[in-house]
Design an enzyme around this catalytic site. Sequence first.
Site, PDB file in Angstrom:
ATOM      1  N   GLY A 293      32.836 -16.124 -11.355  1.00  0.00           N
ATOM      2  CA  GLY A 293      32.007 -16.311 -10.174  1.00  0.00           C
ATOM      3  C   GLY A 293      30.898 -15.274 -10.099  1.00  0.00           C
ATOM      4  O   GLY A 293      30.378 -14.803 -11.119  1.00  0.00           O
ATOM      5  N   SER A 294      30.566 -14.865  -8.884  1.00  0.00           N
ATOM      6  CA  SER A 294      29.338 -14.089  -8.666  1.00  0.00           C
ATOM      7  C   SER A 294      29.360 -12.675  -9.218  1.00  0.00           C
ATOM      8  O   SER A 294      28.303 -12.052  -9.352  1.00  0.00           O
ATOM      9  CB  SER A 294      29.025 -14.043  -7.165  1.00  0.00           C
ATOM     10  N   THR A 295      30.536 -12.120  -9.540  1.00  0.00           N
ATOM     11  CA  THR A 295      30.536 -10.794 -10.178  1.00  0.00           C
ATOM     12  C   THR A 295      29.810 -10.841 -11.519  1.00  0.00           C
ATOM     13  O   THR A 295      29.301  -9.823 -11.992  1.00  0.00           O
ATOM     14  CB  THR A 295      31.979 -10.295 -10.391  1.00  0.00           C
ATOM     15  N   SER A 359      23.923 -12.970  -2.982  1.00  0.00           N
ATOM     16  CA  SER A 359      24.674 -13.708  -4.010  1.00  0.00           C
ATOM     17  C   SER A 359      24.187 -15.154  -4.095  1.00  0.00           C
ATOM     18  O   SER A 359      24.973 -16.105  -4.048  1.00  0.00           O
ATOM     19  CB  SER A 359      26.176 -13.669  -3.704  1.00  0.00           C
TER      20      SER A 359
END
Length: 575
Positions: A293-295, A359
């Site tokens: 995901g966004s990491t 994000s």
Amino acid sequence: MRNTYFSTKKRLFAMFVAIAFIFFVIFLRLGYIQIVWGKKLQTRALEQWTRDLPVTADRGDITDTNGIVFASSGTSYTVYVRPNSVSNHSLVAELLSQALKLSYQDVYDKVTAKISENTIKRKITVEEANLIRSYNLEGVYLAADTSREYVYGDFLSQVLGFVSSDNTGQSGLEAYYDKYLRGVDGAILTPSDLVGKELEGESAYYTPPVSGLNVVTTIDFRIQRVVENVLDLVMQGHSPKGARCIVVNPQTGEVLAMSSKPSVDLNNLPRDNIGELMASTKNMLITDVYEPGSTFKVLTAAAMLEEYARGNPKAHSASYVFPNNANFRIVDGSRVKCWTTHTSSKHCNQNLGDALNNSCNPIFTDIGLSLGKETMYKYLSAFGYGAVSGIDFAGEQAGLLVAESAVTNGDLARISFGQTIAVTPLQLAMATSAAVNGGLLMQPYLVKEIRTQEGELVKKCYPTVRQRAISEKVSRELAGLLENVVTNGSGKQAYIEGFKVGGKTGTAQKYENGHIAVGKYVSSFVGFFPADNPQYLALMLVDEPTGAHYGSTVAAPYAKMIFQQIINYKNLKPA
């Protein structure tokens, strides 16, 4: 007559040569037996005329970086019987079965077996051994043994691993460093006849065991204890399927803490259920993959900034404002959406810093498509994705990447914000470290030294640079942007007054049978401090939390707890 004389002389000479050759061959054979087979034949003779009781070597300790012991060897005993030396089989069977809480018939069968030696029970306690010794039973022997003891039970369990009943490493560091830890067993040799009965008046021979070496890990006990306690809070507060955390030194690659919950008590393993045993001791931070995901957006941001610094006309500076404010993009006929509807003005006219703070998926879609798959895959490789990190631990996975030749624009769009790619938590932690430590991808490691029981250094491990991922200048710029994510963006719940904390949140949907699993998420936060010279980086993962599921609310606050307690432990002062 003359012919007869010379013929006889020739025959005698031939006979002499033949006899000399035979003796030469015999001497060669004797020499071969003495020199080549000598030790083996001596060993066989010794085995025929002696009976040996093994003396198990103490396994080396596993300690933290400061010498605090995690795993050590305790004293136990093994009970043997030599049936040919037993005069009263019934009495021996009765006393041993009572002392060891075993079936009388099972013990009797072993005591009367037609073999030279039989094991009654391994790993008995000192108290049980003293009781049996007091009986002074003929033909019954006690051999010193060792049992593995894990000082803190379920502490660091998936990293330490466990040993088999014969003290051989089976998983974790116990298995990876087994050749250093296991030592060399000794023996007590007792002269006996061919049927195994001891010879009267003969003395036993003792070969002492050699203890194993001590393994000193990079783990810091106090940081590990903080992580373990915080993960317990996560499990209590969010009732997830699991929670995991890794803390590393971004500058060196040293793993300072590593834990997964639920964990398992290494002193009480489910050895009768192999499936449960392997599942409960597996180190999922190294062996399992997930969609980050966004990491993962840290990589896409790094690629854009590095390409801009190199003069790539398809890349942009951090201040460039992306013009399209819609909350989706149409890529190859498919809609790629943001996690929010973009009704907030924060998602309008965003630069890279804004996109990281919010994000925003569409902005990272734009970046990935603009750079193209060749460039994006170059940075995937530069940051270590799609390859093992080389950590000193068995079972590491390389992650899952779509083959570059098969990547569509739709795939590339989703990869750019952390979908359509699977990574290990360790990979993500090390890639983020490279993004903010000055641009160097380090090799992670769990053991820093191996020493003798007396403390003499045998082996030392040093930080290893795998490769440069990005320039030092771009790394500093990116670390500043990620510090702003914690100060003003989605990572605000990791903010600590007076300390430069940077980071990125992530909330990834899970898939089951190729489809999105409704209501199931992996919530995450990767953070580091101090942002201008990172010394600590933590990745917090919460698997399928109940209730709230965003990384900003489920993972970031717990990373903050870890950082605050490290600050207290190290007595760090505000910047």
